[in-house]
Design a protein around this motif. Structure first.
Motif, mmCIF file in Angstrom:
data_model
loop_
_atom_site.group_PDB
_atom_site.id
_atom_site.type_symbol
_atom_site.label_atom_id
_atom_site.label_comp_id
_atom_site.label_asym_id
_atom_site.label_seq_id
_atom_site.Cartn_x
_atom_site.Cartn_y
_atom_site.Cartn_z
ATOM 1 N N GLY A 122 26.623 32.537 33.173
ATOM 2 C CA GLY A 122 26.294 31.860 34.416
ATOM 3 C C GLY A 122 27.224 32.171 35.574
ATOM 4 N N SER A 123 27.220 31.272 36.553
ATOM 5 C CA SER A 123 27.883 31.547 37.832
ATOM 6 C C SER A 123 29.400 31.633 37.722
ATOM 7 C CB SER A 123 27.480 30.511 38.872
ATOM 8 O OG SER A 123 27.826 29.217 38.443
ATOM 9 N N LEU A 124 30.007 30.889 36.796
ATOM 10 C CA LEU A 124 31.460 31.004 36.650
ATOM 11 C C LEU A 124 31.826 32.380 36.093
ATOM 12 C CD1 LEU A 124 34.272 29.820 36.885
ATOM 13 C CD2 LEU A 124 33.941 28.738 34.646
ATOM 14 N N GLN A 125 31.057 32.860 35.138
ATOM 15 C CA GLN A 125 31.324 34.171 34.542
ATOM 16 C C GLN A 125 31.181 35.297 35.570
ATOM 17 O OE1 GLN A 125 32.676 35.081 31.875
ATOM 18 N NE2 GLN A 125 32.176 37.234 31.724
ATOM 19 N N THR A 126 30.245 35.160 36.498
ATOM 20 C CA THR A 126 30.009 36.220 37.488
ATOM 21 C C THR A 126 30.847 36.048 38.753
ATOM 22 O OG1 THR A 126 28.151 34.967 38.403
ATOM 23 C CG2 THR A 126 27.625 36.638 36.721
ATOM 24 N N GLY A 127 31.620 34.961 38.832
ATOM 25 C CA GLY A 127 32.417 34.707 40.041
ATOM 26 C C GLY A 127 31.581 34.178 41.191
ATOM 27 N N LEU A 128 30.425 33.577 40.883
ATOM 28 C CA LEU A 128 29.511 33.120 41.932
ATOM 29 C C LEU A 128 29.355 31.594 41.956
ATOM 30 C CD1 LEU A 128 26.855 35.953 41.497
ATOM 31 C CD2 LEU A 128 28.528 35.717 43.352
ATOM 32 N N ASN A 155 28.033 23.978 42.947
ATOM 33 C CA ASN A 155 27.332 23.301 41.869
ATOM 34 C C ASN A 155 28.315 23.168 40.709
ATOM 35 O OD1 ASN A 155 25.295 22.141 40.475
ATOM 36 N ND2 ASN A 155 24.109 24.000 40.144
ATOM 37 N N ARG A 156 28.783 21.960 40.450
ATOM 38 C CA ARG A 156 29.801 21.759 39.419
ATOM 39 C C ARG A 156 29.156 21.870 38.037
ATOM 40 N NH1 ARG A 156 31.176 18.576 43.599
ATOM 41 N NH2 ARG A 156 29.942 16.835 42.827
ATOM 42 N N ASP A 157 28.971 23.117 37.602
ATOM 43 C CA ASP A 157 28.220 23.413 36.392
ATOM 44 C C ASP A 157 28.903 24.574 35.667
ATOM 45 O OD1 ASP A 157 26.042 23.228 34.622
ATOM 46 O OD2 ASP A 157 24.933 24.765 35.703
ATOM 47 N N ILE A 158 29.217 24.353 34.394
ATOM 48 C CA ILE A 158 29.879 25.371 33.574
ATOM 49 C C ILE A 158 28.962 25.650 32.389
ATOM 50 C CG2 ILE A 158 31.945 25.938 32.236
ATOM 51 C CD1 ILE A 158 33.413 23.736 33.917
ATOM 52 N N GLY A 192 22.481 36.778 23.030
ATOM 53 C CA GLY A 192 23.178 37.771 23.851
ATOM 54 C C GLY A 192 22.533 38.076 25.187
ATOM 55 N N TYR A 193 21.350 37.529 25.432
ATOM 56 C CA TYR A 193 20.585 37.901 26.626
ATOM 57 C C TYR A 193 21.308 37.525 27.921
ATOM 58 C CZ TYR A 193 16.967 38.151 30.133
ATOM 59 O OH TYR A 193 16.279 38.452 31.275
ATOM 60 N N PHE A 194 21.730 36.271 28.035
ATOM 61 C CA PHE A 194 22.332 35.835 29.299
ATOM 62 C C PHE A 194 23.746 36.382 29.482
ATOM 63 C CE2 PHE A 194 18.722 33.033 28.864
ATOM 64 C CZ PHE A 194 18.175 33.134 30.137
ATOM 65 N N GLU A 195 24.388 36.758 28.385
ATOM 66 C CA GLU A 195 25.657 37.471 28.495
ATOM 67 C C GLU A 195 25.422 38.834 29.154
ATOM 68 O OE1 GLU A 195 26.203 34.825 24.818
ATOM 69 O OE2 GLU A 195 24.568 35.779 25.876
ATOM 70 N N ARG A 196 24.353 39.516 28.746
ATOM 71 C CA ARG A 196 24.035 40.824 29.341
ATOM 72 C C ARG A 196 23.652 40.672 30.814
ATOM 73 N NH1 ARG A 196 21.811 41.266 24.258
ATOM 74 N NH2 ARG A 196 19.676 40.858 24.936
ATOM 75 N N VAL A 197 22.909 39.604 31.126
ATOM 76 C CA VAL A 197 22.524 39.365 32.520
ATOM 77 C C VAL A 197 23.777 39.177 33.375
ATOM 78 C CG1 VAL A 197 21.384 37.754 34.102
ATOM 79 C CG2 VAL A 197 20.252 38.410 31.971
ATOM 80 N N LYS A 255 17.199 21.565 43.656
ATOM 81 C CA LYS A 255 17.560 22.300 42.447
ATOM 82 C C LYS A 255 17.025 23.730 42.529
ATOM 83 C CE LYS A 255 19.660 18.964 40.354
ATOM 84 N NZ LYS A 255 21.096 18.971 40.412
ATOM 85 N N VAL A 256 17.944 24.671 42.555
ATOM 86 C CA VAL A 256 17.585 26.084 42.594
ATOM 87 C C VAL A 256 18.388 26.796 41.514
ATOM 88 C CG1 VAL A 256 17.673 28.205 43.973
ATOM 89 C CG2 VAL A 256 17.088 26.041 45.076
ATOM 90 N N MET A 257 17.731 27.605 40.709
ATOM 91 C CA MET A 257 18.439 28.381 39.693
ATOM 92 C C MET A 257 19.207 29.521 40.369
ATOM 93 S SD MET A 257 15.734 28.655 36.528
ATOM 94 C CE MET A 257 14.313 29.089 37.515
ATOM 95 N N GLY A 258 20.458 29.675 39.958
ATOM 96 C CA GLY A 258 21.276 30.745 40.515
ATOM 97 C C GLY A 258 20.619 32.105 40.375
ATOM 98 N N ILE A 259 19.956 32.346 39.246
ATOM 99 C CA ILE A 259 19.331 33.648 38.994
ATOM 100 C C ILE A 259 18.282 33.977 40.057
ATOM 101 C CG2 ILE A 259 17.571 32.808 37.380
ATOM 102 C CD1 ILE A 259 19.534 36.058 36.865
ATOM 103 N N GLN A 260 17.633 32.947 40.607
ATOM 104 C CA GLN A 260 16.657 33.180 41.673
ATOM 105 C C GLN A 260 17.355 33.734 42.921
ATOM 106 O OE1 GLN A 260 15.139 29.096 41.612
ATOM 107 N NE2 GLN A 260 13.114 29.910 41.084
ATOM 108 N N ILE A 261 18.500 33.165 43.242
ATOM 109 C CA ILE A 261 19.256 33.639 44.407
ATOM 110 C C ILE A 261 19.753 35.061 44.162
ATOM 111 C CG2 ILE A 261 21.282 33.224 45.868
ATOM 112 C CD1 ILE A 261 20.963 30.206 45.112
#
Length: 195
Positions: free
Chosen positions: A39-45, A49-52, A124-129, A157-163
């Motif tokens: 997710g966003s913490l892993q990508t630096g984004l 949104n306080r979400d881990i 492993g899918y979202f790790e690859r994303v 509510k917007v999914m980060g992946i959409q952005i």
């Protein structure tokens, strides 16, 4: 732009401190599981949104082990609630845990821990994303993503992946263009785009 970059850096530092303070990695490792930040913490984004987000794997998959890890996490007085959803019979083939952590400023953080079965299509899918997003980010696209995220009200509510898809794949650079882009998309649940 400097304010946005500083806000993102501050949020990410807080998130990493929470991971450290809760001993999440040690807790899951203690039941023989592998825990991966996604997710966003892993990508630096991560910005507003306080979400881990974590994806967790254990061989063999153990429901009792999953509950054992959550029992240990619940001992932390800053964890105010934990919810559980059993999706073992669903396509996802996982257990979803959502823990809510209250920081020293009384802000609530959601910690999503998805314990995934070995035969899930999402192993492993979202790790690859996250890895691909990190690889293709440029300073310009990172700034555009953070600017759009910063402009979206908390109640929307917007999914980060959409952005990420709008910015990286389709050249969107501001929040107004993002809303137009989003309105034109079909809404079919999990977004399976990879850059």
């Amino acid at each position: 732009m400097e304010r946005i970059l500083q806000a993102a850096e501050s949020m990410q530092k807080k998130a990493r401190a929470i991971i450290e303070e809760t001993q999440l990695i040690d807790i899951w490792s203690s039941i023989g599981a592998t825990i991966n930040l996604v997710g966003s913490l892993q990508t630096g984004l991560l910005i507003n949104n306080r979400d881990i987000d974590f994806h967790i794997y254990s061989t063999p998959f153990s429901l009792s082990g999953s509950f054992s890890a959550m029992a240990r996490l619940a001992e932390n007085p800053r964890i105010k609630s934990i919810s559980y959803t059993n999706l073992i019979e669903a396509e996802d083939k996982c257990i979803e845990w959502h823990a809510f952590y209250e920081d020293d400023e009384n802000q609530s953080w959601q910690i999503d821990m998805i314990h995934i079965m070995e035969d899930s299509p999402y192993v492993g899918y979202f790790e690859r994303v996250a890895e691909r997003i990190s690889q293709v980010l440029t300073p310009e696209t990172r700034e555009a993503i953070l600017t759009i995220k910063d402009a979206i009200p908390a109640e929307k509510k917007v999914m980060g992946i959409q952005i990420y898809k709008a910015v990286i794949a389709d050249g969107v650079r501001d929040v107004d263009a993002f809303w137009r882009w989003k309105d034109a998309q079909s809404d079919d649940g999990i977004v399976t785009w990879v850059p």
